[in-house]
Design a protein around this motif. Structure first.
Motif, PDB file in Angstrom:
ATOM      1  N   ARG A 145       0.815  -1.207   0.000  1.00 16.08           N
ATOM      2  CA  ARG A 145       0.000   0.000   0.000  1.00 16.08           C
ATOM      3  C   ARG A 145       0.856   1.267   0.000  1.00 16.08           C
ATOM      4  O   ARG A 145       1.989   1.276   0.466  1.00 16.08           O
ATOM      5  N   ALA A 205      -9.149   0.301  -0.529  1.00 18.40           N
ATOM      6  CA  ALA A 205      -8.219   0.907  -1.477  1.00 18.40           C
ATOM      7  C   ALA A 205      -8.932   1.824  -2.466  1.00 18.40           C
ATOM      8  O   ALA A 205     -10.029   1.530  -2.940  1.00 18.40           O
ATOM      9  N   TYR A 237      -5.777   4.781   1.117  1.00 22.38           N
ATOM     10  CA  TYR A 237      -4.570   4.228   0.516  1.00 22.38           C
ATOM     11  C   TYR A 237      -4.939   3.611  -0.817  1.00 22.38           C
ATOM     12  O   TYR A 237      -6.114   3.511  -1.186  1.00 22.38           O
TER      13      TYR A 237
END
Length: 502
Positions: free
Chosen positions: A117, A168, A124
């Motif tokens: 990440r 994400a 992220y």
């Protein structure tokens, strides 16, 4: 009297009368069996022990994936790719149970492992410098599932990149570049590749791929979610012209949703749940989508209803809810491999029709959103059936046998309950058949997974042929009954008949 003028007047009146008569007799809905659109892959939902705290029961598998009375006929199961490799087996019991029945199992990643990440805004994203490691991570999951009896039909590399904060993130450009440059590498285990799955059908995630032939070739399925849309969204939200123009050969899946407020009020709240049928209609008839996948399968707002959203309540068998019944109006009768055909989509303001054909069957699904019953006339040129079966879900009916319709030369009328969804099934039309060729010894013993169909074309099981075994030997483990069966390799590369002797 001017006879020429008199004759002209009578000729006009006669032609007007014929025109008026034809307009009066014209059907509300016309179905054209020769104009075809997308092939249907199926309907289903998501299972996730990591977040719900429970697996499905064997009885739940039967209800969800069987297609007899009291079952839903789902053909797709979605699971999550956990970023923690130690958690990869927690959904295996459900995935294996589904795969053994020939269900399409696909998996989507929410987040990469922490070491892959990099910060992105308030959340992220996958570190672009570690894309190869991320691909290796996803492929390792697919191999794990395959090695443990649950091969993935497809793999999605990012869930909701536009819902940045809980998992994400990914911009439209990043997701396009990943699909184009890394998509092919995700086919290492024989599975298809799904694009990033937008939270709210944001076409910015798909237009760049559709506009780039190389990127489009490097993915197999476009996936999206319908959150942020509702029954009040205009049709233009769903009518995706760019996909229709440039997406030839690719399938579009709606891979996750629950409709507005069902998560708060429950999957038996009526007529709130009718929104599900209307949304499926628009996904299929406007977006040309091939699959519709609900969020959690077993929840108090899921197709299988339980009293509370916890592991204790889940120890009881889930019951088919109104959401489940409405999905079943499609999933039980619009089977994988069915092809959507042209039909008058909207009549009388609140009646919505979609039509499909497969083998000798023609299936219509009609959603009546009106608060009153509606009588609708239909014309299906070329239909050979003289009767059809009617199945209805409404406030008082639940996938109920609603009688038959009588057909004369492809024409009929029937009345639909207020706020209901009905499915009309017509058999005996002999349009297509399950294609297969004679078994060869090489194909009979070739290792791999095979879907098994009986002679009527109904899938009865899926077998895994390993070294030293054969398709016939594996069929006998599931189907002790002698007869002719059809084996189709999971990748679709071969199809052949196998005669099981008494």
């Amino acid at each position: 009297m001017n006879h020429k003028r008199h004759n002209a007047v009578w000729a006009f009146l006669a032609s007007f009368s014929l025109l008026a008569s034809s307009q009066i007799e014209a059907a509300d809905v016309t179905v054209n069996l020769n104009t075809t659109y997308q092939t249907i892959d199926g309907f289903g939902g998501h299972q996730d022990r990591g977040w719900t705290g429970y697996n499905l029961l064997s009885a739940d598998h039967n209800t969800l994936f069987g297609n007899d009375s009291g079952q839903l006929g789902f053909s797709i199961l979605r699971i999550r790719i956990n970023e923690n490799q130690n958690q990869w087996s927690i959904d295996l019991p459900d995935a294996k149970a589904a795969a053994s029945r020939g269900i399409k199992v696909f998996a989507t990643a929410w987040a990469p492992p922490s070491n892959l990440r990099v910060s992105s805004g308030s959340s992220y994203k996958v570190d672009p410098n570690k894309y190869q490691a991320y691909v290796d991570h996803l492929n390792a999951f697919a191999k794990h599932m395959k090695d443990n009896g649950a091969p993935l039909y497809a793999l999605g590399f990012q869930n909701e990149p536009d819902w940045c904060g809980e998992w994400a993130c990914g911009s439209t450009t990043e997701m396009y570049n990943f699909a184009k440059n890394w998509g092919p590498k995700l086919r290492a285990n024989g599975n298809k590749v799904i694009t990033a799955e937008s939270f709210n059908f944001n076409k910015g995630y798909y237009d760049p791929i559709l506009n780039d032939a190389t990127a489009l070739a490097n993915i197999d399925i476009l996936g999206t979610h319908f959150y942020g849309t509702s029954k009040n969204s205009p049709d233009a939200t769903f009518d995706y012209t760019n996909f229709k123009q440039k997406g030839k050969g690719k399938h579009f899946w709606m891979t996750e949703v629950y409709t507005d407020d069902v998560n708060n009020k429950g999957s038996n709240t009526w007529p709130l749940c009718l929104d599900v049928a209307y949304e499926i209609h628009r996904a299929l008839a406007l977006s040309n989508m091939s699959a519709y996948v609900w969020w959690y399968l077993k929840r108090n707002y899921g197709p299988l209803h339980i009293s509370a959203n916890n592991a204790q309540a889940a120890t009881s068998e889930g019951k088919i809810s109104k959401v489940g019944a409405l999905m079943g109006q499609y999933s039980k009768y619009v089977r994988p491999g069915a092809v959507r055909v042209d039909a008058t989509r909207k009549v009388q303001n609140d009646i919505y029709t979609s039509a499909f054909k497969k083998a000798d069957s023609v299936v219509l699904v009609i959603v009546n959103r009106a608060t009153s019953s509606k009588t609708v006339s239909f014309s299906i040129p070329g239909l050979k059936s003289t009767t059809g079966i009617k199945i209805t879900t409404s406030g008082t009916k639940h996938l109920s046998d609603d009688g038959t319709v009588t057909v004369s030369n492809g024409n009929f009328s029937t009345t639909f309950d207020a706020q209901s969804t009905s499915t009309l099934i017509f058999k005996g039309n002999n349009m297509t058949s399950v294609g297969h060729r004679t078994r060869s010894m090489l194909e009979s013993t070739r290792e791999g997974f095979y879907k098994i169909f009986d002679i009527s074309g109904r899938q009865v099981c899926m077998v895994n042929v390993t070294r030293g075994s054969s398709v016939g030997a594996e069929i006998r483990k599931f189907m002790p009954k002698a007869g002719l069966y059809i084996a189709k390799s999971l990748d679709g590369s071969s199809s052949f008949s196998v005669n099981i002797q008494p």
